[in-house]
Design a protein around this motif. Structure first.
Motif, PDB file in Angstrom:
ATOM      1  N   MET A  13       0.813  -1.219   0.000  1.00 25.36           N
ATOM      2  CA  MET A  13       0.000   0.000   0.000  1.00 25.36           C
ATOM      3  C   MET A  13       0.845   1.266   0.000  1.00 25.36           C
ATOM      4  O   MET A  13       0.323   2.359   0.261  1.00 25.36           O
ATOM      5  CB  MET A  13      -0.946   0.004   1.208  1.00 25.36           C
ATOM      6  CG  MET A  13      -2.070  -0.973   1.085  1.00 25.36           C
ATOM      7  SD  MET A  13      -3.193  -0.476  -0.236  1.00 25.36           S
ATOM      8  CE  MET A  13      -4.231  -1.912  -0.312  1.00 25.36           C
ATOM      9  N   ASP A  14       2.122   1.163  -0.321  1.00 22.07           N
ATOM     10  CA  ASP A  14       2.968   2.347  -0.360  1.00 22.07           C
ATOM     11  C   ASP A  14       2.694   3.163  -1.619  1.00 22.07           C
ATOM     12  O   ASP A  14       2.329   2.624  -2.659  1.00 22.07           O
ATOM     13  CB  ASP A  14       4.445   1.970  -0.264  1.00 22.07           C
ATOM     14  CG  ASP A  14       4.860   0.870  -1.227  1.00 22.07           C
ATOM     15  OD1 ASP A  14       4.163  -0.167  -1.285  1.00 22.07           O
ATOM     16  OD2 ASP A  14       5.874   1.052  -1.927  1.00 22.07           O
ATOM     17  N   ALA A  15       2.836   4.471  -1.467  1.00 18.18           N
ATOM     18  CA  ALA A  15       2.596   5.400  -2.577  1.00 18.18           C
ATOM     19  C   ALA A  15       3.612   6.529  -2.487  1.00 18.18           C
ATOM     20  O   ALA A  15       3.852   7.070  -1.405  1.00 18.18           O
ATOM     21  CB  ALA A  15       1.179   5.959  -2.491  1.00 18.18           C
ATOM     22  N   ASP A  16       4.193   6.871  -3.610  1.00 19.20           N
ATOM     23  CA  ASP A  16       5.138   7.983  -3.647  1.00 19.20           C
ATOM     24  C   ASP A  16       4.352   9.273  -3.819  1.00 19.20           C
ATOM     25  O   ASP A  16       3.838   9.560  -4.904  1.00 19.20           O
ATOM     26  CB  ASP A  16       6.149   7.799  -4.775  1.00 19.20           C
ATOM     27  CG  ASP A  16       7.243   8.850  -4.749  1.00 19.20           C
ATOM     28  OD1 ASP A  16       7.135   9.834  -3.975  1.00 19.20           O
ATOM     29  OD2 ASP A  16       8.219   8.701  -5.512  1.00 19.20           O
ATOM     30  N   ALA A  20       3.519  15.970  -3.726  1.00 16.08           N
ATOM     31  CA  ALA A  20       2.764  16.766  -2.755  1.00 16.08           C
ATOM     32  C   ALA A  20       3.626  17.126  -1.540  1.00 16.08           C
ATOM     33  O   ALA A  20       3.121  17.674  -0.562  1.00 16.08           O
ATOM     34  CB  ALA A  20       1.533  15.991  -2.302  1.00 16.08           C
ATOM     35  N   GLY A  21       4.929  16.794  -1.602  1.00 17.77           N
ATOM     36  CA  GLY A  21       5.839  17.122  -0.519  1.00 17.77           C
ATOM     37  C   GLY A  21       5.809  16.151   0.651  1.00 17.77           C
ATOM     38  O   GLY A  21       6.331  16.442   1.715  1.00 17.77           O
ATOM     39  N   LEU A  22       5.215  14.972   0.451  1.00 15.91           N
ATOM     40  CA  LEU A  22       5.070  14.013   1.546  1.00 15.91           C
ATOM     41  C   LEU A  22       6.065  12.858   1.506  1.00 15.91           C
ATOM     42  O   LEU A  22       6.224  12.160   2.490  1.00 15.91           O
ATOM     43  CB  LEU A  22       3.648  13.439   1.555  1.00 15.91           C
ATOM     44  CG  LEU A  22       2.521  14.430   1.797  1.00 15.91           C
ATOM     45  CD1 LEU A  22       1.170  13.748   1.652  1.00 15.91           C
ATOM     46  CD2 LEU A  22       2.650  15.079   3.157  1.00 15.91           C
ATOM     47  N   GLY A  23       6.682  12.615   0.358  1.00 15.06           N
ATOM     48  CA  GLY A  23       7.576  11.468   0.246  1.00 15.06           C
ATOM     49  C   GLY A  23       6.779  10.189   0.104  1.00 15.06           C
ATOM     50  O   GLY A  23       5.619  10.197  -0.304  1.00 15.06           O
ATOM     51  N   VAL A  24       7.391   9.067   0.473  1.00 14.76           N
ATOM     52  CA  VAL A  24       6.707   7.775   0.374  1.00 14.76           C
ATOM     53  C   VAL A  24       5.828   7.608   1.610  1.00 14.76           C
ATOM     54  O   VAL A  24       6.307   7.684   2.743  1.00 14.76           O
ATOM     55  CB  VAL A  24       7.703   6.616   0.239  1.00 14.76           C
ATOM     56  CG1 VAL A  24       6.970   5.278   0.210  1.00 14.76           C
ATOM     57  CG2 VAL A  24       8.538   6.785  -1.035  1.00 14.76           C
ATOM     58  N   ARG A  25       4.564   7.416   1.374  1.00 15.97           N
ATOM     59  CA  ARG A  25       3.554   7.272   2.426  1.00 15.97           C
ATOM     60  C   ARG A  25       2.667   6.082   2.110  1.00 15.97           C
ATOM     61  O   ARG A  25       2.963   5.281   1.249  1.00 15.97           O
ATOM     62  CB  ARG A  25       2.695   8.544   2.518  1.00 15.97           C
ATOM     63  CG  ARG A  25       3.449   9.802   2.890  1.00 15.97           C
ATOM     64  CD  ARG A  25       3.983   9.727   4.328  1.00 15.97           C
ATOM     65  NE  ARG A  25       4.667  10.934   4.708  1.00 15.97           N
ATOM     66  CZ  ARG A  25       4.205  11.819   5.573  1.00 15.97           C
ATOM     67  NH1 ARG A  25       3.032  11.640   6.138  1.00 15.97           N
ATOM     68  NH2 ARG A  25       4.904  12.886   5.864  1.00 15.97           N
ATOM     69  N   THR A  26       1.528   6.007   2.788  1.00 16.60           N
ATOM     70  CA  THR A  26       0.572   4.953   2.524  1.00 16.60           C
ATOM     71  C   THR A  26      -0.529   5.465   1.612  1.00 16.60           C
ATOM     72  O   THR A  26      -0.857   6.653   1.637  1.00 16.60           O
ATOM     73  CB  THR A  26      -0.049   4.403   3.828  1.00 16.60           C
ATOM     74  OG1 THR A  26      -0.944   3.348   3.501  1.00 16.60           O
ATOM     75  CG2 THR A  26      -0.786   5.464   4.600  1.00 16.60           C
ATOM     76  N   LYS A  27      -1.073   4.570   0.830  1.00 18.05           N
ATOM     77  CA  LYS A  27      -2.299   4.881   0.103  1.00 18.05           C
ATOM     78  C   LYS A  27      -3.401   5.052   1.141  1.00 18.05           C
ATOM     79  O   LYS A  27      -3.311   4.556   2.262  1.00 18.05           O
ATOM     80  CB  LYS A  27      -2.668   3.738  -0.848  1.00 18.05           C
ATOM     81  CG  LYS A  27      -1.697   3.547  -1.982  1.00 18.05           C
ATOM     82  CD  LYS A  27      -2.105   2.374  -2.847  1.00 18.05           C
ATOM     83  CE  LYS A  27      -1.080   2.158  -3.951  1.00 18.05           C
ATOM     84  NZ  LYS A  27      -1.417   0.975  -4.770  1.00 18.05           N
ATOM     85  N   ARG A  28      -4.451   5.728   0.765  1.00 21.91           N
ATOM     86  CA  ARG A  28      -5.616   5.874   1.634  1.00 21.91           C
ATOM     87  C   ARG A  28      -6.512   4.656   1.401  1.00 21.91           C
ATOM     88  O   ARG A  28      -6.910   4.377   0.281  1.00 21.91           O
ATOM     89  CB  ARG A  28      -6.370   7.162   1.287  1.00 21.91           C
ATOM     90  CG  ARG A  28      -7.523   7.459   2.242  1.00 21.91           C
ATOM     91  CD  ARG A  28      -8.269   8.710   1.825  1.00 21.91           C
ATOM     92  NE  ARG A  28      -7.406   9.862   1.695  1.00 21.91           N
ATOM     93  CZ  ARG A  28      -6.962  10.603   2.712  1.00 21.91           C
ATOM     94  NH1 ARG A  28      -7.293  10.287   3.947  1.00 21.91           N
ATOM     95  NH2 ARG A  28      -6.196  11.652   2.496  1.00 21.91           N
TER      96      ARG A  28
END
Length: 170
Positions: free
Chosen positions: A112-115, A119-127
């Motif tokens: 569920m990782d998303a780049d 948006a300035g967030l880096g690698v985060r989780t998908k919603r």
């Protein structure tokens, strides 16, 4: 590989903050033998997460729990101190679990990782949201757009819980 309905969540460590500071919490302890609604947000304190996604689950907490759900938790690729501050600021402390996937390992393990660098967030989780029974994914709702919280929102989860209840009652 992305997690799917019927898959078991991996045994991993997430973090919370308790009175003694950061604390490890193991996924088998969170999900084992329980029915849990887990939803994920790209970032604590971000607009859609704070103004839409989290409030839906807080506002509908009692109704969700009345459907046979033992707990509700939110996970984000943030450090545990940020998640604690978000819990306190949002009024969610002691109402739902705020889980820090501090290094993104859980998020990567379930695909569920998303780049979100644009948006300035880096690698985060998908919603997303999921209904988990004894560690097994029973429903999974992934947003196509990280700025929306409809498919993964509390209203959709309530609808799925109602549909599941109707199916087991028949």
């Amino acid at each position: 590989m992305t997690i799917a309905i019927g898959d078991k969540l991996p045994e991993m460590t997430l973090k919370t903050v308790d009175a003694d500071g950061p604390a490890n919490v193991e996924t088998p302890d969170i999900f084992g033998g329980k029915t849990v609604v887990l939803f994920a947000v790209p970032g604590a304190f971000t607009p859609t997460c704070t103004l839409n996604h989290l409030p839906g689950y807080l506002d509908n907490r009692d109704e969700i729990l009345s459907k046979g759900v033992d707990a509700i938790a939110v996970v984000s690729v943030n450090d545990p101190f940020v998640m604690k501050a978000w819990a306190e600021q949002s009024g969610g402390m002691d109402k739902i679990g705020f889980l820090a996937d501090w290094d993104g390992a859980f998020t990567r393990a379930i695909g569920m990782d998303a780049d979100l660098s644009a948006a300035g967030l880096g690698v985060r989780t998908k919603r997303y949201s999921m209904l988990v029974e004894d560690g097994v994914v029973k429903s999974l709702n992934v947003e196509d757009n990280p700025g929306e919280a409809e498919i993964s929102g509390a209203a959709r989860m309530l609808q799925q819980l109602d549909e599941a209840g109707s199916a087991t009652a028949a």
